[in-house]
Every structure is written in C-alpha cells, then in structure tokens.
Design a protein around this motif. Sequence first.
Motif, PDB file in Angstrom:
ATOM      1  N   GLU A  41       0.949  -1.195   0.055  1.00 37.80           N
ATOM      2  CA  GLU A  41       0.002   0.048  -0.017  1.00 37.80           C
ATOM      3  C   GLU A  41       0.791   1.224  -0.041  1.00 37.80           C
ATOM      4  OE1 GLU A  41      -3.577   1.994   2.461  1.00 37.80           O
ATOM      5  OE2 GLU A  41      -3.031  -0.162   2.915  1.00 37.80           O
ATOM      6  N   ALA A  42       1.797   1.253   0.889  1.00 35.84           N
ATOM      7  CA  ALA A  42       2.804   2.434   1.039  1.00 35.84           C
ATOM      8  C   ALA A  42       3.557   2.707  -0.426  1.00 35.84           C
ATOM      9  CB  ALA A  42       3.625   2.339   2.076  1.00 35.84           C
ATOM     10  N   ILE A  43       4.072   1.479  -1.103  1.00 35.50           N
ATOM     11  CA  ILE A  43       4.445   1.292  -2.277  1.00 35.50           C
ATOM     12  C   ILE A  43       3.784   1.951  -3.372  1.00 35.50           C
ATOM     13  CG2 ILE A  43       5.540   0.008  -4.013  1.00 35.50           C
ATOM     14  CD1 ILE A  43       6.692  -1.753  -1.813  1.00 35.50           C
ATOM     15  N   GLY A  44       2.357   1.645  -3.260  1.00 40.57           N
ATOM     16  CA  GLY A  44       1.643   2.253  -4.276  1.00 40.57           C
ATOM     17  C   GLY A  44       1.558   3.848  -4.215  1.00 40.57           C
ATOM     18  N   ARG A  45       1.536   4.286  -2.913  1.00 38.91           N
ATOM     19  CA  ARG A  45       1.463   5.631  -2.773  1.00 38.91           C
ATOM     20  C   ARG A  45       2.679   6.446  -3.135  1.00 38.91           C
ATOM     21  NH1 ARG A  45      -1.200   4.230   1.897  1.00 38.91           N
ATOM     22  NH2 ARG A  45       0.828   4.373   3.188  1.00 38.91           N
ATOM     23  N   ALA A  46       3.803   5.700  -2.937  1.00 37.61           N
ATOM     24  CA  ALA A  46       5.200   6.296  -3.228  1.00 37.61           C
ATOM     25  C   ALA A  46       5.193   6.454  -4.875  1.00 37.61           C
ATOM     26  CB  ALA A  46       6.115   5.735  -2.803  1.00 37.61           C
ATOM     27  N   LEU A  47       4.663   5.003  -5.603  1.00 37.02           N
ATOM     28  CA  LEU A  47       4.903   4.856  -7.158  1.00 37.02           C
ATOM     29  C   LEU A  47       3.777   6.072  -7.447  1.00 37.02           C
ATOM     30  CD1 LEU A  47       4.438   1.253  -7.583  1.00 37.02           C
ATOM     31  CD2 LEU A  47       6.510   2.593  -8.008  1.00 37.02           C
ATOM     32  N   ALA A  48       2.615   6.415  -7.127  1.00 32.30           N
ATOM     33  CA  ALA A  48       2.081   7.299  -7.573  1.00 32.30           C
ATOM     34  C   ALA A  48       2.347   9.042  -7.576  1.00 32.30           C
ATOM     35  CB  ALA A  48       0.444   7.201  -6.746  1.00 32.30           C
ATOM     36  N   SER A  49       3.408   9.129  -6.492  1.00 30.98           N
ATOM     37  CA  SER A  49       3.969  10.455  -6.597  1.00 30.98           C
ATOM     38  C   SER A  49       5.204  10.480  -7.188  1.00 30.98           C
ATOM     39  CB  SER A  49       4.419  10.246  -4.813  1.00 30.98           C
ATOM     40  OG  SER A  49       5.489   9.700  -4.568  1.00 30.98           O
ATOM     41  N   LEU A  50       5.665   9.696  -8.176  1.00 29.85           N
ATOM     42  CA  LEU A  50       6.726   9.540  -8.896  1.00 29.85           C
ATOM     43  C   LEU A  50       6.434  10.331  -9.868  1.00 29.85           C
ATOM     44  CD1 LEU A  50       8.276   6.215  -8.252  1.00 29.85           C
ATOM     45  CD2 LEU A  50       9.123   8.373  -7.281  1.00 29.85           C
ATOM     46  N   LEU A  71      -2.461   3.404  -7.051  1.00 28.12           N
ATOM     47  CA  LEU A  71      -1.973   3.872  -8.347  1.00 28.12           C
ATOM     48  C   LEU A  71      -2.968   5.135  -9.012  1.00 28.12           C
ATOM     49  CD1 LEU A  71      -0.394   0.792  -9.913  1.00 28.12           C
ATOM     50  CD2 LEU A  71       0.743   2.646  -8.798  1.00 28.12           C
ATOM     51  N   TRP A  72      -4.178   5.084  -8.746  1.00 29.62           N
ATOM     52  CA  TRP A  72      -5.035   6.013  -9.355  1.00 29.62           C
ATOM     53  C   TRP A  72      -4.846   7.470  -9.404  1.00 29.62           C
ATOM     54  CZ3 TRP A  72      -7.427  10.020  -7.151  1.00 29.62           C
ATOM     55  CH2 TRP A  72      -7.358  10.179  -5.777  1.00 29.62           C
ATOM     56  N   THR A  94      -4.730 -10.185  -7.103  1.00 26.37           N
ATOM     57  CA  THR A  94      -5.688  -9.089  -7.387  1.00 26.37           C
ATOM     58  C   THR A  94      -7.102  -9.598  -7.525  1.00 26.37           C
ATOM     59  OG1 THR A  94      -5.873  -6.698  -7.949  1.00 26.37           O
ATOM     60  CG2 THR A  94      -5.545  -8.447  -9.541  1.00 26.37           C
ATOM     61  N   SER A  95      -8.056  -8.567  -7.360  1.00 23.75           N
ATOM     62  CA  SER A  95      -9.351  -8.712  -7.397  1.00 23.75           C
ATOM     63  C   SER A  95      -9.800  -8.017  -8.487  1.00 23.75           C
ATOM     64  CB  SER A  95     -10.319  -8.795  -6.127  1.00 23.75           C
ATOM     65  OG  SER A  95     -10.398  -7.345  -5.810  1.00 23.75           O
ATOM     66  N   GLU A  96     -11.067  -7.828  -8.752  1.00 26.94           N
ATOM     67  CA  GLU A  96     -11.804  -7.150  -9.678  1.00 26.94           C
ATOM     68  C   GLU A  96     -11.664  -5.764  -9.317  1.00 26.94           C
ATOM     69  OE1 GLU A  96     -16.156  -6.313 -11.679  1.00 26.94           O
ATOM     70  OE2 GLU A  96     -15.581  -8.252 -11.255  1.00 26.94           O
ATOM     71  N   GLU A  97     -11.935  -5.418  -7.926  1.00 35.50           N
ATOM     72  CA  GLU A  97     -11.685  -4.167  -7.396  1.00 35.50           C
ATOM     73  C   GLU A  97     -10.397  -3.303  -7.573  1.00 35.50           C
ATOM     74  OE1 GLU A  97     -12.352  -2.007  -2.949  1.00 35.50           O
ATOM     75  OE2 GLU A  97     -11.994  -4.020  -2.977  1.00 35.50           O
ATOM     76  N   GLY A  98      -9.286  -4.431  -7.327  1.00 37.67           N
ATOM     77  CA  GLY A  98      -7.960  -3.905  -7.564  1.00 37.67           C
ATOM     78  C   GLY A  98      -7.677  -3.493  -9.246  1.00 37.67           C
ATOM     79  N   ILE A  99      -8.267  -4.169 -10.154  1.00 40.01           N
ATOM     80  CA  ILE A  99      -8.224  -4.088 -11.507  1.00 40.01           C
ATOM     81  C   ILE A  99      -9.030  -2.433 -11.781  1.00 40.01           C
ATOM     82  CG2 ILE A  99      -8.670  -4.970 -13.913  1.00 40.01           C
ATOM     83  CD1 ILE A  99      -6.333  -6.368 -12.366  1.00 40.01           C
ATOM     84  N   LEU A 100     -10.136  -2.471 -11.212  1.00 32.97           N
ATOM     85  CA  LEU A 100     -10.728  -1.112 -11.631  1.00 32.97           C
ATOM     86  C   LEU A 100     -10.142  -0.076 -10.971  1.00 32.97           C
ATOM     87  CD1 LEU A 100     -14.565  -2.561 -10.755  1.00 32.97           C
ATOM     88  CD2 LEU A 100     -13.615  -1.913 -13.030  1.00 32.97           C
ATOM     89  N   GLY A 101      -9.478  -0.604  -9.811  1.00 31.82           N
ATOM     90  CA  GLY A 101      -8.484   0.832  -9.294  1.00 31.82           C
ATOM     91  C   GLY A 101      -7.549   1.163 -10.654  1.00 31.82           C
ATOM     92  N   ILE A 102      -7.092   0.214 -10.983  1.00 36.01           N
ATOM     93  CA  ILE A 102      -6.103   0.640 -12.024  1.00 36.01           C
ATOM     94  C   ILE A 102      -6.540   1.524 -13.118  1.00 36.01           C
ATOM     95  CG2 ILE A 102      -4.400  -0.578 -13.802  1.00 36.01           C
ATOM     96  CD1 ILE A 102      -4.036  -2.705 -11.958  1.00 36.01           C
ATOM     97  N   THR A 103      -7.871   1.019 -13.626  1.00 33.20           N
ATOM     98  CA  THR A 103      -8.331   1.765 -14.732  1.00 33.20           C
ATOM     99  C   THR A 103      -8.918   3.037 -14.308  1.00 33.20           C
ATOM    100  OG1 THR A 103     -10.561   0.919 -13.958  1.00 33.20           O
ATOM    101  CG2 THR A 103      -9.308  -0.550 -15.473  1.00 33.20           C
ATOM    102  N   LYS A 104      -8.799   3.436 -13.156  1.00 36.12           N
ATOM    103  CA  LYS A 104      -8.955   4.881 -12.482  1.00 36.12           C
ATOM    104  C   LYS A 104      -7.931   5.926 -12.925  1.00 36.12           C
ATOM    105  CE  LYS A 104     -12.619   3.788  -9.409  1.00 36.12           C
ATOM    106  NZ  LYS A 104     -12.881   3.523  -7.984  1.00 36.12           N
ATOM    107  N   ILE A 105      -6.793   5.439 -13.533  1.00 33.63           N
ATOM    108  CA  ILE A 105      -5.621   6.181 -13.901  1.00 33.63           C
ATOM    109  C   ILE A 105      -5.930   6.988 -14.855  1.00 33.63           C
ATOM    110  CG2 ILE A 105      -3.228   6.186 -14.346  1.00 33.63           C
ATOM    111  CD1 ILE A 105      -2.843   3.605 -13.029  1.00 33.63           C
ATOM    112  N   ARG A 106      -6.267   8.071 -15.012  1.00 33.94           N
ATOM    113  CA  ARG A 106      -6.699   8.984 -16.067  1.00 33.94           C
ATOM    114  C   ARG A 106      -6.093   9.110 -17.303  1.00 33.94           C
ATOM    115  NH1 ARG A 106      -6.939  12.425 -11.579  1.00 33.94           N
ATOM    116  NH2 ARG A 106      -5.105  13.401 -12.220  1.00 33.94           N
ATOM    117  N   GLN A 107      -4.664   9.139 -17.278  1.00 26.81           N
ATOM    118  CA  GLN A 107      -3.868   8.985 -18.552  1.00 26.81           C
ATOM    119  C   GLN A 107      -3.325   7.732 -18.952  1.00 26.81           C
ATOM    120  OE1 GLN A 107      -3.073  10.442 -15.425  1.00 26.81           O
ATOM    121  NE2 GLN A 107      -1.373   8.986 -15.116  1.00 26.81           N
ATOM    122  N   LEU A 108      -3.888   6.720 -18.455  1.00 32.25           N
ATOM    123  CA  LEU A 108      -3.405   5.382 -18.799  1.00 32.25           C
ATOM    124  C   LEU A 108      -3.717   5.292 -20.288  1.00 32.25           C
ATOM    125  CD1 LEU A 108      -1.906   3.154 -17.289  1.00 32.25           C
ATOM    126  CD2 LEU A 108      -4.127   1.962 -16.892  1.00 32.25           C
TER     127      LEU A 108
END
Length: 128
Positions: A41-50, A71-72, A94-108
Amino acid sequence: IANTPQHIVFSDTVITEQDLVSTCQQAASLSFEYCTSTQWEAIGRALASLSHLQVLTLKHCQAGDSLFLELWSSESLHGFRLVHVDPMQGHCGTSEEGILGITKIRQLEELVLGKRFDHSEPPAKAAK
C-alpha cells in the motif's frame, strides 16, 4: 537492483517504500520481477507520487489490491503491465476491485494484464 538512468529493475528482492524514495525519483520506467513486500500500500502511494514514472511493470510479484488501489492518483503513469508467468499461480494476487482501481488512472494508455507472450514460442493451438 539493475538500472539505467531512465529504467530501474528490482529483481527477486523485498521492496520497501524507502527503496523507491531513495532510488527512483527520476525513473521513467520501473520493473518489479519476483519481488515481495509487506508494504504494498505504501509502495503504491510512493509510485503514484513519482512525477517521471511513465511505465510500471510487475512480473510475478503478488502485490495485490493494496498496491493497485493507490495508483489512481498518479499523474504521469501511461503504461501498466501486470505480467503473469506462472500458470499455476492463478489470479496475480488481485481482485476485480484492484483492476478497477488501475483503470481509474486518467492518462493510462496501455494496460496489459495476463501471461506474457513469449515470441520465441509459437502460439498454442486451439483444442478441436
């Protein structure tokens, strides 16, 4: 850890948030291969901030939803690859919820989920 100025690869190691903060600030591309962590979880926040990170690849890491749901908020990530190379491992942690979280990345622009296709092997023939 193997790296070039733009691409950093973590392989077969335990990843911490501090690893990212100390070594990845200028990375345009990051790959985690066969890595583990208790801090996804902390790694996800750190990645999102790069701010330079454009492509993230996870190969057989079992990071799970806690990473993906963070990552969103990335404003720079254009490509995400969750590569699964072990057919016995199943759902990549991962679950469907995790995959949906990825799809919320606007510029993906690129999202790859599943087993890596090895071009040195011919595609499997369909069963008759």
